[in-house]
Design a protein around this motif. Structure first.
Motif, PDB file in Angstrom:
ATOM      1  N   SER A 141      95.994 -23.912 -24.231  1.00 16.39           N
ATOM      2  CA  SER A 141      95.513 -22.826 -25.192  1.00 16.39           C
ATOM      3  C   SER A 141      93.820 -22.844 -24.982  1.00 16.39           C
ATOM      4  O   SER A 141      93.238 -23.770 -24.623  1.00 16.39           O
ATOM      5  N   GLN A 143      92.444 -20.915 -27.433  1.00 21.11           N
ATOM      6  CA  GLN A 143      91.846 -20.633 -28.931  1.00 21.11           C
ATOM      7  C   GLN A 143      90.957 -21.390 -29.439  1.00 21.11           C
ATOM      8  O   GLN A 143      89.912 -20.984 -30.196  1.00 21.11           O
ATOM      9  N   ASN A 172      92.519 -17.252 -37.842  1.00 23.19           N
ATOM     10  CA  ASN A 172      94.038 -16.201 -37.755  1.00 23.19           C
ATOM     11  C   ASN A 172      93.587 -14.997 -37.094  1.00 23.19           C
ATOM     12  O   ASN A 172      94.356 -13.740 -37.285  1.00 23.19           O
ATOM     13  N   ARG A 226     106.876 -11.301 -35.876  1.00 17.55           N
ATOM     14  CA  ARG A 226     105.863 -11.263 -36.882  1.00 17.55           C
ATOM     15  C   ARG A 226     105.198  -9.615 -36.841  1.00 17.55           C
ATOM     16  O   ARG A 226     105.038  -8.969 -35.773  1.00 17.55           O
ATOM     17  N   ASP A 230      98.097 -10.735 -35.515  1.00 11.42           N
ATOM     18  CA  ASP A 230      97.109 -11.751 -35.984  1.00 11.42           C
ATOM     19  C   ASP A 230      97.477 -13.060 -35.032  1.00 11.42           C
ATOM     20  O   ASP A 230      98.143 -13.145 -34.228  1.00 11.42           O
ATOM     21  N   GLY A 231      96.744 -14.008 -35.474  1.00 11.94           N
ATOM     22  CA  GLY A 231      96.599 -15.510 -34.824  1.00 11.94           C
ATOM     23  C   GLY A 231      97.876 -15.901 -34.572  1.00 11.94           C
ATOM     24  O   GLY A 231      98.617 -16.690 -33.623  1.00 11.94           O
ATOM     25  N   LYS A 232      98.774 -15.911 -35.925  1.00 10.58           N
ATOM     26  CA  LYS A 232     100.100 -16.410 -36.025  1.00 10.58           C
ATOM     27  C   LYS A 232     101.039 -15.550 -35.145  1.00 10.58           C
ATOM     28  O   LYS A 232     101.727 -16.010 -34.189  1.00 10.58           O
ATOM     29  N   ALA A 233     100.972 -14.361 -34.946  1.00 10.77           N
ATOM     30  CA  ALA A 233     101.671 -13.479 -33.966  1.00 10.77           C
ATOM     31  C   ALA A 233     101.301 -13.885 -32.435  1.00 10.77           C
ATOM     32  O   ALA A 233     102.303 -13.998 -31.636  1.00 10.77           O
ATOM     33  N   ASN A 235     100.330 -16.747 -31.268  1.00  9.98           N
ATOM     34  CA  ASN A 235     101.063 -17.873 -31.015  1.00  9.98           C
ATOM     35  C   ASN A 235     102.412 -17.753 -30.791  1.00  9.98           C
ATOM     36  O   ASN A 235     102.965 -18.471 -29.737  1.00  9.98           O
ATOM     37  N   GLU A 236     103.074 -17.001 -31.589  1.00 14.36           N
ATOM     38  CA  GLU A 236     104.702 -16.647 -31.330  1.00 14.36           C
ATOM     39  C   GLU A 236     104.648 -15.918 -30.113  1.00 14.36           C
ATOM     40  O   GLU A 236     105.590 -16.416 -29.154  1.00 14.36           O
TER      41      GLU A 236
END
Length: 265
Positions: A141, A143, A172, A226, A230-233, A235-236
């Motif tokens: 990563s 990030q 995020n 998702r 955003d950040g969670k998306a 990562n997915e």
């Protein structure tokens, strides 16, 4: 019928999906892509520092109409005398007046003034852009490195409003523009699009520049569930792309973006 076509792609297994996307990478990851993309601006230069400064500034303004981004990217280079590194290193209050005409959406001459001062600080006191990102990189990563880069970038006195032009993944954000900039610098695609001039970061550490186009295509292909970009998306999507190509997951940015922009997938 569109529904039948859509169903065909959603029923692909992993190997079929990889074959489909690999073919799209070949289609779009070639020099013809440059003509319609902001990456054409750093391609004007050959010096490493010119390339990375031009790329960083153009990536910073890379939102909105692509033609406007490219036009304003050329305008930026003209303001800098088409020698970005020399301009940054010699920059002072005295030549700040030449920045007054520049505006791209909410990025204005005040923001540009600070960006140039901060870039000068990074090259004089932090070993350059590559060094700042590389020293905080993690195995899979970038990030956290982006988060620390933002802290370093804004260590000088600045207007609060200017901070919005660099995203923070640890808050995020998908940080699309910074991830795109990193793709340009790190990937050596042997096709003449991405530069691959940064050797201290591996393509395996990169994340896909997630935007509305790549996000929508990724959802249709079941690479992403998702709804928010955003950040969670991110990562997915990273996890999905690394399963297809762990050594170079962001090559699929060409496939997802091309399918969205050029094929209206």
């Amino acid at each position: 019928m569109p529904n039948a076509k859509f169903q065909k792609f959603t029923l692909m297994n992993k190997s079929e999906l990889k074959l489909f996307l690999d073919e799209k990478v070949i289609l779009y990851n070639n020099p013809k892509f440059i003509d319609s993309d902001p990456i054409q601006i750093p391609h004007l230069f050959t010096l490493k520092e010119d390339i990375e400064i031009a790329a960083f500034l153009v990536a910073t303004i890379a939102w909105g109409n692509r033609k406007s981004i490219i036009n304003n990217g050329h305008r930026l280079m003209e303001i800098m005398g088409n020698s970005p590194y020399d301009f940054v290193m010699d920059f002072s209050e005295k030549n700040a007046e030449s920045l007054s005409p520049f505006v791209h959406r909410t990025f204005n001459n005040d923001d540009l003034f600070y960006f140039l001062k901060s870039l000068q600080n990074i090259y004089k006191n932090h070993g350059g852009l590559e060094n700042v990102f590389a020293q905080y990189s993690e195995r899979n990563s970038m990030q956290t490195a982006i988060h620390h880069f933002k802290k370093t970038f804004f260590e000088l006195p600045h207007l609060t409003r200017t901070q919005k032009h660099i995203s923070d993944p640890l808050k995020n954000s998908a940080a699309k523009r910074i991830n795109m900039f990193l793709r340009w610098m790190v990937r050596n695609d042997n096709a003449g699009v991405d530069f691959g001039i940064w050797k201290n970061i591996s393509p395996s550490q990169l994340s896909c520049p997630l935007d509305v186009h790549s996000g929508n295509v990724a959802r249709k292909l079941k690479l992403l569930n998702r709804k928010q970009n955003d950040g969670k998306a991110l990562n997915e999507l990273d996890n999905s792309l690394r399963k297809l190509e762990p050594k170079d997951p962001v090559k699929y940015d060409f496939a997802l973006f091309g399918l969205g922009i050029f094929e209206r997938f």
